[in-house]
Design an enzyme around this catalytic site. Structure first.
Site, PDB file in Angstrom:
ATOM      1  N   ASN A   1       0.973  -1.216  -0.134  1.00 23.17           N
ATOM      2  CA  ASN A   1       0.673   0.042   0.279  1.00 23.17           C
ATOM      3  C   ASN A   1       1.164   1.332   0.110  1.00 23.17           C
ATOM      4  O   ASN A   1       0.775   2.060  -0.830  1.00 23.17           O
ATOM      5  CB  ASN A   1      -1.421   0.089   1.076  1.00 23.17           C
TER       6      ASN A   1
ATOM      7  N   MET B   1       1.729  -2.844  12.639  1.00 21.22           N
ATOM      8  CA  MET B   1       0.491  -4.266  12.683  1.00 21.22           C
ATOM      9  C   MET B   1       0.469  -4.402  14.811  1.00 21.22           C
ATOM     10  O   MET B   1       0.502  -4.969  15.235  1.00 21.22           O
ATOM     11  CB  MET B   1       1.372  -5.442  13.208  1.00 21.22           C
ATOM     12  N   ARG B   2       0.508  -3.052  15.596  1.00 22.18           N
ATOM     13  CA  ARG B   2       0.806  -2.110  16.575  1.00 22.18           C
ATOM     14  C   ARG B   2      -0.708  -1.040  17.126  1.00 22.18           C
ATOM     15  O   ARG B   2      -1.292  -0.301  15.368  1.00 22.18           O
ATOM     16  CB  ARG B   2       1.445  -1.080  17.182  1.00 22.18           C
ATOM     17  N   ILE B   3      -1.634  -1.703  17.705  1.00 25.01           N
ATOM     18  CA  ILE B   3      -2.588  -0.594  17.764  1.00 25.01           C
ATOM     19  C   ILE B   3      -2.048   0.530  18.253  1.00 25.01           C
ATOM     20  O   ILE B   3      -1.583   1.380  19.568  1.00 25.01           O
ATOM     21  CB  ILE B   3      -3.685  -0.995  19.181  1.00 25.01           C
TER      22      ILE B   3
ATOM     23  N   ASN C   1      -6.307   4.973   7.838  1.00 27.23           N
ATOM     24  CA  ASN C   1      -6.320   3.200   7.996  1.00 27.23           C
ATOM     25  C   ASN C   1      -7.008   2.503   7.119  1.00 27.23           C
ATOM     26  O   ASN C   1      -7.899   2.973   6.778  1.00 27.23           O
ATOM     27  CB  ASN C   1      -6.103   2.765   9.302  1.00 27.23           C
TER      28      ASN C   1
ATOM     29  N   HIS D   1      -8.423  -1.091   5.814  1.00 29.52           N
ATOM     30  CA  HIS D   1      -8.576  -2.526   6.646  1.00 29.52           C
ATOM     31  C   HIS D   1      -9.363  -3.365   5.507  1.00 29.52           C
ATOM     32  O   HIS D   1      -9.936  -3.156   5.070  1.00 29.52           O
ATOM     33  CB  HIS D   1      -9.781  -2.218   7.523  1.00 29.52           C
TER      34      HIS D   1
HETATM   35  C1  GRF Z   1      -3.309  -4.532   4.166  1.00 29.49           C
HETATM   36  O1  GRF Z   1      -4.028  -6.115   3.446  1.00 29.49           O
HETATM   37  C2  GRF Z   1      -3.884  -3.978   4.427  1.00 29.49           C
HETATM   38  O2  GRF Z   1      -5.175  -3.918   4.412  1.00 29.49           O
HETATM   39  C3  GRF Z   1      -3.553  -4.051   6.021  1.00 29.49           C
HETATM   40  O3  GRF Z   1      -2.432  -4.635   5.983  1.00 29.49           O
HETATM   41  C4  GRF Z   1      -2.155  -5.705   4.765  1.00 29.49           C
HETATM   42  C5  GRF Z   1      -0.765  -4.749   4.537  1.00 29.49           C
HETATM   43  O4  GRF Z   1      -0.219  -5.202   3.476  1.00 29.49           O
HETATM   44  N1  GRF Z   1      -4.637  -3.396   7.063  1.00 29.49           N
HETATM   45  P1  GRF Z   1       0.427  -4.156   2.634  1.00 29.49           P
HETATM   46  O5  GRF Z   1       2.041  -4.169   3.896  1.00 29.49           O
HETATM   47  O6  GRF Z   1       0.300  -2.737   2.710  1.00 29.49           O
HETATM   48  O7  GRF Z   1       1.107  -4.771   1.511  1.00 29.49           O
END
Ligand code: GRF
Length: 200
Positions: A9, A86-88, A103, A105
């Site tokens: 992303n 990966m952290r809240i 964010n 999701h």
């Molecule tokens: C994506 O699926 C996003 O929606 C989720 O974590 C993943 C991240 O993928 N929050 P990347 O690191 O952007 O490839």
């Protein structure tokens, strides 16, 4: 931007920025993992990178206090975009940037928040899933929804196939949603978000 992993992303946002589709500049990428591919991608494009190692902090608040200090030391930060972070985040950061943390999701929220959203969708048996760009509040994937894209779920799908199909939409949705924000076209009214010029 905050990212922990692969950074696809982030790459979509970098591409959009370089192609003039994102009227914003990614000032820095901060990760909680020094081996995150997201950092390599950022470095390749001349974007400043920083790593904060969670093990060096006694707890989530202490980590977030350091994260906030780092963000505040960067000139001109308007938004914090999370992409696979990966952290809240604790209120330490969220309250310092109210309505300015975004964010993405991989589900149609409020369905399937949290981890392994694609697996949750498959196990539930939904016909459609998708992705959501939302503001971050103090809950888990509960903030006001900026925009969503729908993706079909096929009976024979594996988790990987569904994740790939959703990810392709994420890569279009995130730059578009951030561009709307950067253009000032997103108005948040409580839980509801109005996008100027859409569905008049
Ligand atoms: C994506 O699926 C996003 O929606 C989720 O974590 C993943 C991240 O993928 N929050 P990347 O690191 O952007 O490839």
């Amino acid at each position: 931007m905050l990212a922990s992993g692969r950074g696809s992303n982030l790459q979509a946002l970098i591409d959009a920025q370089e192609e003039g589709r994102l009227p914003a500049r990614i000032l820095a990428v901060i990760s909680d993992r020094s081996d995150a591919l997201a950092l390599t991608r950022a470095r390749r494009h001349g974007i400043s990178i920083y790593t904060l190692d969670p093990q060096e902090y006694p707890g989530r608040e202490a980590f977030d206090a350091a994260l906030l200090k780092l963000i505040q030391s960067l000139e001109g930060v308007r938004y914090i975009a999370l992409a696979g972070f990966m952290r809240i985040l604790t209120p330490v950061v969220i309250r310092a940037f109210p309505g300015r943390i975004i964010n993405i999701h991989p589900s149609l929220l409020p369905a399937f928040p949290g981890l392994q959203a694609q697996r949750q969708a498959l196990e539930y048996g939904v016909r459609y899933s998708g992705c959501t760009v939302h503001l971050v509040d103090e809950g888990m994937d509960t903030g006001p929804i900026i925009d969503q894209r729908v993706v079909p779920v096929f009976p024979q799908d594996t988790e990987e196939e569904l994740a790939r199909r959703i990810l392709a939409e994420e890569h279009k949705l995130y730059p578009e949603a951030l561009a709307l924000l950067a253009h000032g076209k997103v108005k948040v009214m409580g839980r509801r978000v109005v996008i100027e010029g859409r569905n008049p």
